[in-house]
Design an enzyme around this catalytic site. Sequence first.
Site, PDB file in Angstrom:
ATOM      1  N   SER A   1       0.854  -1.187   0.000  1.00  0.00           N
ATOM      2  CA  SER A   1       0.000   0.000   0.000  1.00  0.00           C
ATOM      3  C   SER A   1       0.884   1.228   0.000  1.00  0.00           C
ATOM      4  O   SER A   1       2.031   1.175   0.454  1.00  0.00           O
ATOM      5  CB  SER A   1      -0.872   0.002   1.255  1.00  0.00           C
TER       6      SER A   1
ATOM      7  N   TYR B   1      -2.088   0.441  10.608  1.00  0.00           N
ATOM      8  CA  TYR B   1      -2.117  -0.041   9.228  1.00  0.00           C
ATOM      9  C   TYR B   1      -0.822   0.319   8.499  1.00  0.00           C
ATOM     10  O   TYR B   1      -0.239  -0.508   7.790  1.00  0.00           O
ATOM     11  CB  TYR B   1      -3.332   0.548   8.511  1.00  0.00           C
TER      12      TYR B   1
HETATM   13  C1  8X3 Z   1      -5.026   1.708   1.235  1.00  0.00           C
HETATM   14  C2  8X3 Z   1      -4.450   3.057   1.073  1.00  0.00           C
HETATM   15  O1  8X3 Z   1      -4.614   5.456   1.934  1.00  0.00           O
HETATM   16  O2  8X3 Z   1      -6.230   3.904   2.782  1.00  0.00           O
HETATM   17  O3  8X3 Z   1      -4.080   0.696   1.322  1.00  0.00           O
HETATM   18  O4  8X3 Z   1      -3.971   3.775   3.518  1.00  0.00           O
HETATM   19  S1  8X3 Z   1      -4.834   4.072   2.382  1.00  0.00           S
END
Ligand code: 8X3
Length: 248
Positions: A134, A147
Site C-alpha cells: 500500500s 495499518y
Molecule cells: C489503502 C491506502 O490510503 O487507505 O491501502 O492507507 S490508504
Amino acid sequence: MTVTARNAVVTGASSGIGAATARTLAAAGFRVFCAARRTDRIEALAAEIDGVAIACDVTSRDSVAGLAAAVGESLHVLVNNAGGAFGADPVESADPEQWRAMYDVNVLGTLQVTQALLPALRASGDGLVVNVGSTAGRIAYEGGGGYTAAKHGVQVMTETLRLELVGEPIRVSEVAPGMVRTDEFALVRFEGDQEAADAVYAGVPDPLVAEDVADAIGWIATRPSHVNIDELVIRPRAQAAQHKVHRV
Ligand code: 8X3
C-alpha cells in the site's frame, strides 16, 4: 498476454482486489487457486473462471498448510493479497488488539503463505511472488498508525525476500496502491460505518477500482522471466500524494 499451463494462487480472493486479480490472471491463461475464508464467494468465483476454490485463513498455519497441499508441487505465481485495515484511531487511543490483528493478517499472513509456497514456486523453475502492499507502506498519516506499520512491514519483508532469493528462479514484487474504492476495505476499517467509509472517497472524481490494481498485477505476472518489477506504486490521478487529494 496469454500464457499456458501456468498456475497462480491469490489470497483474499473473495472480494475486491483479490477477486479482480483472480479474474485477470485467469483471463491471461493461468489456472487460479482462489483462496479465502468465505467459501461461498470463492466457489462462485472459481466456477466463473474455471479455477479452484480453497478455503484458507492466512493467519492459521494449519489452514495455510492445507492451501500448500492443495496447490501441489509446482506454482508459478503467488499473489499475497489478503489483508486489511482495522480502525483509524490515533496512536494515543488505538486498540492494541486491532494493531495485532492487522499485523497478523497483513504481515504474518503474507509470511506464512510465502513460506508454505516457496518450495512449489522454486520447483516451477519460474516463480513470482507479488505482495499487495500500500502507499500506507511508504508514508505515515494521522489515524493510520497500525495499518501503516503493517504495510511498511510488508514492504520491508518484500525487499528482504528479494535479497535472500537472488540467484534463484523466483521474482519478488510489491504492488502499492493508493486510494482504491472497493466494496469492503473502508467499510471493514470503520466497522461497518457506511458514512465513515463513504467519506474516504467523498468528492474524489475517480478513485482507483480493484480492476486497475488487478491489471497492474497481471502486467507484472506476464513480463518475461528475467524482468523483476521491484515495486509499483499506483494511485488515482486525483491523488498526487497521500494527503494531496483533489475533491470536487
Ligand atoms: C489503502 C491506502 O490510503 O487507505 O491501502 O492507507 S490508504
